[in-house]
Structure formats: structure tokens, C-alpha cells
Design a protein around this motif. Structure first.
Motif, short mmCIF file in Angstrom:
data_model
loop_
_atom_site.label_atom_id
_atom_site.label_comp_id
_atom_site.label_asym_id
_atom_site.label_seq_id
_atom_site.Cartn_x
_atom_site.Cartn_y
_atom_site.Cartn_z
N HIS A 91 0.79 -1.67 0.24
CA HIS A 91 -0.25 0.34 -0.09
C HIS A 91 0.86 1.14 0.09
N PHE A 92 1.84 0.83 0.30
CA PHE A 92 3.01 2.39 0.73
C PHE A 92 3.60 2.21 -0.71
N ARG A 93 4.03 3.65 -0.44
CA ARG A 93 4.40 4.73 -2.20
C ARG A 93 6.14 4.81 -1.01
N PRO A 94 7.48 5.02 -1.75
CA PRO A 94 8.34 5.30 -1.06
C PRO A 94 8.66 6.73 -0.30
N ASP A 95 7.50 7.67 -0.57
CA ASP A 95 7.90 9.01 0.43
C ASP A 95 6.32 8.07 2.00
N TYR A 96 6.01 7.37 1.66
CA TYR A 96 5.52 6.83 3.01
C TYR A 96 4.20 7.37 3.29
N SER A 97 3.53 7.39 1.59
CA SER A 97 1.93 7.91 1.92
C SER A 97 1.10 6.65 1.07
N SER A 98 0.62 6.86 1.33
CA SER A 98 -0.43 5.56 1.59
C SER A 98 -1.41 5.14 0.07
N TYR A 99 -1.58 4.04 -0.97
CA TYR A 99 -2.89 4.36 -1.46
C TYR A 99 -3.79 3.52 -1.02
N HIS A 100 -5.25 4.49 -1.41
CA HIS A 100 -6.49 3.68 -0.36
C HIS A 100 -6.63 2.20 -0.91
N VAL A 101 -6.72 2.55 -1.95
CA VAL A 101 -7.36 0.57 -2.17
C VAL A 101 -6.63 -0.22 -3.41
N VAL A 102 -5.56 -1.63 -2.70
CA VAL A 102 -5.30 -2.10 -3.79
C VAL A 102 -6.15 -3.42 -3.81
N GLU A 103 -6.06 -3.65 -5.80
CA GLU A 103 -7.24 -5.16 -6.23
C GLU A 103 -6.48 -5.61 -5.79
N TYR A 104 -6.97 -7.49 -5.24
CA TYR A 104 -6.26 -8.77 -4.78
C TYR A 104 -6.85 -9.24 -6.63
N ASP A 105 -5.98 -10.23 -7.13
CA ASP A 105 -7.02 -11.53 -7.59
C ASP A 105 -6.62 -12.71 -6.23
N ASP A 155 4.97 -5.19 19.73
CA ASP A 155 6.03 -5.12 20.58
C ASP A 155 7.19 -5.18 18.90
N ASP A 156 6.46 -5.43 18.20
CA ASP A 156 7.50 -5.08 16.81
C ASP A 156 7.78 -4.03 16.03
N LYS A 157 9.17 -3.43 16.49
CA LYS A 157 9.54 -2.69 16.13
C LYS A 157 9.51 -1.84 15.13
N THR A 158 9.38 -3.21 13.61
CA THR A 158 8.94 -2.56 11.74
C THR A 158 7.64 -2.09 12.37
N TYR A 159 6.86 -2.21 12.85
CA TYR A 159 5.82 -1.18 12.74
C TYR A 159 5.51 -0.21 13.16
N LEU A 160 6.63 0.30 14.61
CA LEU A 160 7.14 1.39 15.25
C LEU A 160 7.74 2.39 14.51
N GLU A 161 8.19 1.97 13.90
CA GLU A 161 9.03 2.92 12.58
C GLU A 161 8.34 2.95 11.25
N GLN A 162 7.48 1.63 10.84
CA GLN A 162 6.58 2.37 9.91
C GLN A 162 5.24 3.94 10.44
N ALA A 163 5.06 3.51 11.42
CA ALA A 163 4.24 4.79 12.42
C ALA A 163 4.76 5.94 12.58
N ARG A 164 5.99 5.52 12.71
CA ARG A 164 6.92 7.80 12.28
C ARG A 164 6.92 7.56 11.09
N LYS A 165 7.69 6.83 10.30
CA LYS A 165 7.82 7.20 8.76
C LYS A 165 6.33 7.81 8.18
N SER A 209 6.24 11.07 10.08
CA SER A 209 7.21 12.20 9.36
C SER A 209 6.22 13.18 7.63
N PHE A 210 5.74 11.90 7.10
CA PHE A 210 5.30 12.20 5.64
C PHE A 210 3.09 13.26 6.51
N ILE A 211 3.01 12.85 6.84
CA ILE A 211 2.20 13.98 7.46
C ILE A 211 2.55 15.12 8.38
#
Length: 404
Positions: free
Chosen positions: A217-231, A271-281, A284-286
Motif C-alpha cells: 500500500h505504501f509509496r517511497p514517501d510513506y504515503s498510502s494508496y487507498h485501495v489495492v485490488e488483488y486476484d 512489540d514489533d519495532k518494524t511497525y513502530l518505524e512504519q508509524a514514525r515514517k 513524518s509524511f503527514i
């Protein structure tokens, strides 16, 4: 020294402080003003929501209010926002102790409980956890906890292993399976039920979904697409797009708020720091975006053309404020102070006469100027139940975490 263990223990101490009401103090100069503002807003919330009850049919839920027609708009319990009104009532009751508010919350739970069996879409977290989850945390009534467990079983029926995601919209037999960023919010119920019942399958699915969303869902600047459509059979991505934003490549404001809140919550739950880093990024975008107004309430889309008529979205602002307050608890120093200050600024703006309604105005809702689905011309520049809910949640979080 085992630094991983030390960090986990520190986080547990912070979470226990939240549960038992021990606050992390903010500067003394802000304390008095924010306490007065929060008390005033919560007193108004109790009055407004009891007034709103008189406008709402016994078998329906508040949805919005059309000021141009002086028309109160309600929904059946199947509508995705149906859990926010009883959820807000429980939050108000937790703050005020008003037994009339509690009684109204209980009446509304009775009509929404049947939705625990729904498998129609992904919104059960909004519908059931915001209502019954809050009710259980406040009352410890085991029946409320069980409703959340049943709803979680219903929700995971929409999980598609090939996609590693919970399908948001469309029937489960559709050849196209959309996943929206909003779905991050429904993972909290799965994580909570997993811990309450010691049933790991719920959290495993939540983690799988969060990881896939972070990847796709996320672009390099950590903005997000609204919808990702899958098969749904192969898991192949068919399209990345928007439904409610300005354009496919734009950053729809409420979508960015859902992502910020969702990954902050997933860090708390895992307690997964990957999620914390994602939230911080995402934060930052916002917060560093040149189109974020100085008062903290975003335009409805960060990439929409801006002029004097461009609409703000109070609902996105309230979600962001609540998320930033929680994110501040997992960070330190200047970064932590920045999140608190940003949330405080937004709450003060939303408490101004431009956004905050007076008693018996605005159909009983608190906040004006929310934007639901502007491209479809649906719920544009109106009060929204979720805007109120996260505004109330943010006020209580500020009081509980920073003032006591």
C-alpha cells in the motif's frame, strides 16, 4: 545486559501506566488549559449525545446531519459506522460517570449485537470492537468480551491466504478482492481477542495483513494508496487506486490517518519495532507535508488543489491526533514532544467555534466539517460519527496519559 528484555519491560511499564491511570506529564504551562478544554468538551459530549438519542429511532444508529436541509441522518446496524455511536457513549460514560449515557449505550449495544455474525465486509472491528470492546473494558461484563470473540471468527472468514490479507469489499467469490488502508483499524480486535483468549490464529492473521499492507500500500514517501485490488486466487496485484481520494496517486487524508493509527496500534499489540518505524515514517509524511495547514486539521486530500474552497476533514484530524498521542508514548525527546504538540494543536483547533458545535446544534454531533466520500458527493462537509469518536478518544487519551 539483555537490552531486548529491558525494552520490553519498559514498554510494559508504560502500558500498565495507561491502564492504572499514571500519566506521563507534559509541561505545566499546558496542563491547566488542556484540562479545562477537555472537561468542557466532555461535558458537552454527554449533553449532545443524549440529545442525539432523542433524534435517533430505537432500531437505528446516528450517521450524519445535513444542515442545509436540517435533516438528521441515521443508518441501520449493517452500515459500517454503526459501532461509533455506542462506542462514543461508552467513552463518554467512562469520563463523566453519567448513568443516562450508560443506559443509552446499553440500549444501542442490544440492537447492534447481531452484526457479530456478519461476513459481508471488513468493518467488524469498527462495528463491534469500538462498541462492545469499549463496553467490556469499562464494565468487565464477560458477555461483551464474547461478542468480540464471535465477531473475530466472522472477520477472519474474509482472510485470503493467497493474498495474505483480509478482503475488504466485494463478495468472497468475486474475481477481484480489494483491500483498503482502512482495514488496518480492524486488526486491533483480532489482536485483542488473540490475547484475551490465548488463541494465536487471530493475531497471526492480523500480522499477515499488516505486513502485506506495509509492502503493497505504501509509496517511497510513506504515503498510502487507498485501495489495492488483488486476484484472490493467485494473490497477484491487479490495480492500485483510490475510491475516496482526489486521484489514484494522491494521499487521501483519512487514509493516511488510518495508516498512522493502524501501525501505531500494531506496535502496541506485537512489540514489533518494524511497525513502530512504519508509524514514525507515516507521521513524518503527514507532519512535514507542505500542504498540512498550520492549525493541524488537514485538507481532505494532501494532493487536492488548494484554494479558499478546498475542504478540510475534521474526521482525519481527530484520528491523526489520537494516533499521534499514542505514538508519542513509544518515542522520546524532541520527537515525542513534536507528536504531543501536533496532537494538542489539532485538538485545540477542533475545539474552536468553527469546528465544535453548540448544544442541540449539528444534529447532536460534536464536530462539523467532516468529509466522507467527496468524489461520490456523499457526506461532504458534514458531521461524521467516526470524527466524533476519535476526537473523544483523543481527549480522553490526553487526560489519562498526560494530565493525571
Amino acid at each position: 545486559m539483555n537490552f531486548s528484555l529491558l525494552r520490553r519491560c519498559t514498554l510494559q511499564m508504560i502500558l500498565l501506566a495507561c491502564v492504572f491511570g499514571t500519566a506521563i506529564p507534559v509541561s505545566a504551562q499546558n496542563t491547566k488549559g488542556m484540562k479545562k478544554l477537555i472537561d468542557k468538551n466532555m461535558t458537552l459530549a454527554a449533553k449532545q449525545y443524549l440529545y442525539m438519542a432523542t433524534l435517533t429511532a430505537p432500531d437505528s444508529m446516528p450517521r450524519s446531519f445535513d444542515a442545509t436541509k436540517n435533516k438528521f441522518i441515521s443508518s441501520n446496524t449493517r452500515w459500517w459506522t454503526s459501532g461509533f455511536y455506542p462506542g462514543a457513549l461508552w467513552l463518554i460514560y467512562s469520563y463523566t460517570g453519567d448513568t443516562a449515557v450508560k443506559a443509552e449505550a446499553e440500549r444501542r449495544l442490544a440492537i447492534i449485537e447481531k452484526e457479530k455474525y456478519s461476513t459481508a465486509d471488513h468493518d467488524l472491528g469498527f462495528m463491534i470492537f469500538c462498541s462492545f470492546g469499549n463496553a467490556y473494558k469499562i464494565t468487565k461484563n464477560e458477555a461483551y468480551r464474547e461478542v468480540c470473540a464471535v465477531a473475530s471468527e466472522s472477520l477472519i472468514k474474509r482472510y485470503k491466504p493467497a493474498m495474505s490479507s483480509i478482503q475488504s469489499w466485494n463478495s468472497l467469490t468475486s474475481p477481484k478482492a480489494p483491500v483498503i488502508i482502512d482495514n488496518m483499524m480492524n486488526l486491533e480486535m483480532l489482536c485483542w481477542v488473540a490475547d484475551e483468549y490465548r488463541e494465536p490464529k487471530f493475531k497471526a492473521i492480523a500480522i499477515d495483513h499488516a505486513n502485506t499492507t506495509m509492502k503493497n500500500h505504501f509509496r517511497p514517501d510513506y504515503s498510502s494508496y487507498h485501495v489495492v485490488e488483488y486476484d484472490p486466487v493467485t494473490g497477484k496485484i491487479l490495480e492500485k487506486k483510490t475510491a475516496q481520494g482526489y486521484a489514484n496517486e494522491s494521499a487521501w487524508a483519512r487514509g493516511q490517518a488510518w495508516g498512522l493509527y493502524g501501525y501505531t496500534m500494531m506496535y502496541r499489540c506485537t512489540d514489533d519495532k518494524t511497525y513502530l518505524e512504519q508509524a514514525r515514517k507515516i507521521a513524518s509524511f503527514i507532519l512535514n507535508h507542505p500542504n498540512l495547514p498550520k492549525d493541524g486539521v488537514p485538507y481532505w486530500d494532501f494532493n487536492a488543489p488548494i484554494d479558499k474552497n478546498t475542504l478540510r476533514d475534521a474526521s482525519a484530524g481527530s484520528i491523526m491526533a489520537s494516533a499521534l498521542l499514542e505514538l508519542s508514548r513509544y518515542t522520546e525527546g524532541d520527537e515525542r514532544a513534536k507528536y504531543i504538540a501536533a496532537a494538542e494543536k489539532t485538538l485545540k483547533t477542533l475545539s474552536s467555534k468553527h469546528y465544535l458545535a453548540k448544544y442541540k446544534e449539528n444534529g447532536g454531533f460534536l464536530l462539523k466539517h467532516g468529509v466522507g466520500h467527496l468524489p461520490a458527493k456523499s457526506e461532504v462537509d458534514v458531521p461524521l460519527t467516526y470524527g466524533d469518536y476519535y476526537f473523544i478518544e483523543a481527549l480522553i487519551r490526553y487526560r489519562d496519559w498526560f494530565l493525571q
